[in-house]
Design an enzyme around this catalytic site. Structure first.
Site, PDB file in Angstrom:
ATOM      1  N   ARG B  67       0.876  -1.130  -0.011  1.00  0.00           N
ATOM      2  CA  ARG B  67       0.010  -0.068  -0.030  1.00  0.00           C
ATOM      3  C   ARG B  67       0.830   1.195   0.017  1.00  0.00           C
ATOM      4  O   ARG B  67       0.313   2.433  -0.513  1.00  0.00           O
ATOM      5  CB  ARG B  67      -0.661  -0.225   1.187  1.00  0.00           C
ATOM      6  CG  ARG B  67      -1.917  -1.135   1.000  1.00  0.00           C
ATOM      7  CD  ARG B  67      -3.101  -0.692   2.058  1.00  0.00           C
ATOM      8  NE  ARG B  67      -3.007  -0.290   3.394  1.00  0.00           N
ATOM      9  CZ  ARG B  67      -2.450  -1.116   4.218  1.00  0.00           C
ATOM     10  NH1 ARG B  67      -2.705  -2.390   4.320  1.00  0.00           N
ATOM     11  NH2 ARG B  67      -2.309  -0.606   5.558  1.00  0.00           N
ATOM     12  N   TYR B  71       0.446   4.370  -2.164  1.00  0.00           N
ATOM     13  CA  TYR B  71       0.059   5.765  -1.615  1.00  0.00           C
ATOM     14  C   TYR B  71       1.164   6.812  -2.210  1.00  0.00           C
ATOM     15  O   TYR B  71       0.628   7.773  -2.551  1.00  0.00           O
ATOM     16  CB  TYR B  71       0.242   5.741  -0.156  1.00  0.00           C
ATOM     17  CG  TYR B  71      -0.508   4.966   0.814  1.00  0.00           C
ATOM     18  CD1 TYR B  71      -1.733   4.299   0.101  1.00  0.00           C
ATOM     19  CD2 TYR B  71      -0.461   4.454   1.747  1.00  0.00           C
ATOM     20  CE1 TYR B  71      -2.663   3.798   0.949  1.00  0.00           C
ATOM     21  CE2 TYR B  71      -1.129   3.693   2.806  1.00  0.00           C
ATOM     22  CZ  TYR B  71      -2.383   3.129   2.208  1.00  0.00           C
ATOM     23  OH  TYR B  71      -3.283   2.615   2.886  1.00  0.00           O
ATOM     24  N   TYR B  93     -13.221  10.109   1.098  1.00  0.00           N
ATOM     25  CA  TYR B  93     -14.421   9.727   2.094  1.00  0.00           C
ATOM     26  C   TYR B  93     -14.239  10.200   3.502  1.00  0.00           C
ATOM     27  O   TYR B  93     -12.961  10.307   3.792  1.00  0.00           O
ATOM     28  CB  TYR B  93     -14.724   8.372   1.965  1.00  0.00           C
ATOM     29  CG  TYR B  93     -13.774   7.406   2.659  1.00  0.00           C
ATOM     30  CD1 TYR B  93     -12.571   6.840   1.864  1.00  0.00           C
ATOM     31  CD2 TYR B  93     -14.133   6.687   3.779  1.00  0.00           C
ATOM     32  CE1 TYR B  93     -11.725   6.025   2.621  1.00  0.00           C
ATOM     33  CE2 TYR B  93     -13.274   5.806   4.387  1.00  0.00           C
ATOM     34  CZ  TYR B  93     -12.065   5.632   3.782  1.00  0.00           C
ATOM     35  OH  TYR B  93     -11.194   4.735   4.626  1.00  0.00           O
TER      36      TYR B  93
END
Lengths: 95, 286
Positions: B67, B71, B93
């Protein structure tokens, strides 16, 4: 613009606008200019079915964090020790 | 020297249509380029209706890919547009600054390169959690940890306060490349928590509602139940206090003595610290 998404947006903005009872909700959904399958998915409150009907993305990833703030820099791209684990995972305050 | 491109990381809130602030909406509508990372595909469709040219950050993820790599690529994609002189809005979100390193990092990097960058807050899953579960973090205190961080590092838990564990679906993932862990990892987490909580202590698996036609998940179970429970990417674990708060009698006695001294017009006392005594200027509390 999808009438279903417009409807959801209006409902999100004002939950009382379509009435509070199941009958009010059903009556409002019946007035929407959408096909029968979309109406049924709304009545069933079935987001997965709605998503399929609207061609939404099938899977969503939304992790945007790491266990340590250092992970962005500290994890070697080539995983030098082969265990897939950050070599340097000490928390900043202990350095 | 400040340059022309800019970056605004804005929060979309959790529920479609319900939580978007006027300022965040303005950024979305007026930006030259809009990126988005949201948690619900219908929310993504909503955003696409606001901005048909929105660029989803979903393609940067892949099972087995670290990840951290994803990123970095997301941040670079945003910065490329900022460097090209564009007004960039990145939509996340919830709240873009809560358990979200990408917005923080991208703002830091943009500012470091001389660009204007800022964050617009949003209604987070944490905010929804307090509302849905009827919890006030001020009642007993509230500790928040990313679940894997909680497992990887030694922490001092206070069982008289709430404990909230985020990203529970990947608890124990050291590779940073998995979309889910599983029962074996959660068994270790339960062992860790059992040092401070009884195994039958009631905990809550929480998921905020993302659509106005759905309801939040608020599943109660014993602590031991999380091993086999359905804990997903969006699940947060809420562990209520298991013990009453204990009064700090030593501090209360010292405060009482201070109150008596102040009532008698005696000058301010000294504070006892690890580094010795310090004089403290006292002011009346209004």
């Amino acid at each position: 613009m999808s009438n279903v998404i417009q409807f959801l947006e209006a409902m999100g903005r004002n939950p009382g606008v379509h009435g509070t009872s199941a009958a009010d909700f059903a009556a409002t959904v019946a007035l929407l200019e959408i096909d029968g399958a979309q109406q049924q998915a709304l009545l069933d409150r079935n987001p997965a079915a709605l998503n399929d009907l609207l061609d939404g993305r099938s899977t969503m990833m939304f992790y945007v964090n790491t266990p340590s703030p250092d992970d962005h820099e500290a994890i070697p791209d080539d995983d030098s020790d082969g265990d897939g684990v950050p070599d340097n995972d000490e928390p900043p305050l202990e350095k | 020297m400040e340059q022309h491109g800019s970056l605004a990381c804005v929060g979309l809130g959790m529920m479609l249509g319900a939580h978007l602030s006027p300022r965040s909406r303005s950024h979305i509508e007026q930006a030259d380029v809009v990126f988005a990372l949201v948690s619900d595909p219908l929310v993504e469709l909503w955003l696409q209706q606001m901005r048909p040219d929105v660029r989803s950050l979903q393609p940067y993820y892949a099972e087995g890919k670290k990840r951290t790599h994803s990123y970095r690529e997301m941040i670079e994609a945003m910065l490329v547009e900022v460097r090209a002189g564009r007004q960039v809005c990145s939509v996340f979100y919830g709240h873009p600054g809560v358990f979200a390193s990408v917005p923080h990092r991208s703002i830091e990097q943009a500012r470091g390169e001389g660009f204007q960058a800022h964050m617009e807050p949003g209604i987070s899953a944490e905010d929804c959690l307090y509302a849905d579960l009827g919890i006030d973090p001020g009642w007993f205190g509230c500790q928040h940890y990313e679940a894997s961080q909680f497992m990887f590092y030694q922490r001092r838990i206070d069982p008289s306060a709430y404990l909230i564990l985020w990203q529970i679906g990947i608890a124990g993932d050291r590779s940073l490349s998995r979309f889910a862990t599983g029962a074996d990892y959660r068994r270790l987490l339960v062992e860790l928590l059992a040092q401070d909580y009884p195994l039958d202590h009631e905990i809550i698996a929480y998921e905020a509602a993302t659509l106005p036609i759905t309801t939040p998940r608020m599943g109660k179970m014993p602590l031991s139940g999380i091993v086999e429970a359905d804990l997903r990417m969006e699940t947060t674990l809420v562990i209520p206090p298991s013990r009453p708060m204990q009064r700090n009698h030593t501090m209360l006695d010292r405060i009482a003595a201070l109150d008596i001294e102040r009532a008698g017009g005696i000058s301010a006392p000294s504070i006892q610290t690890n580094q010795g005594k310090q004089h403290v200027e006292c002011h009346p509390v209004s």
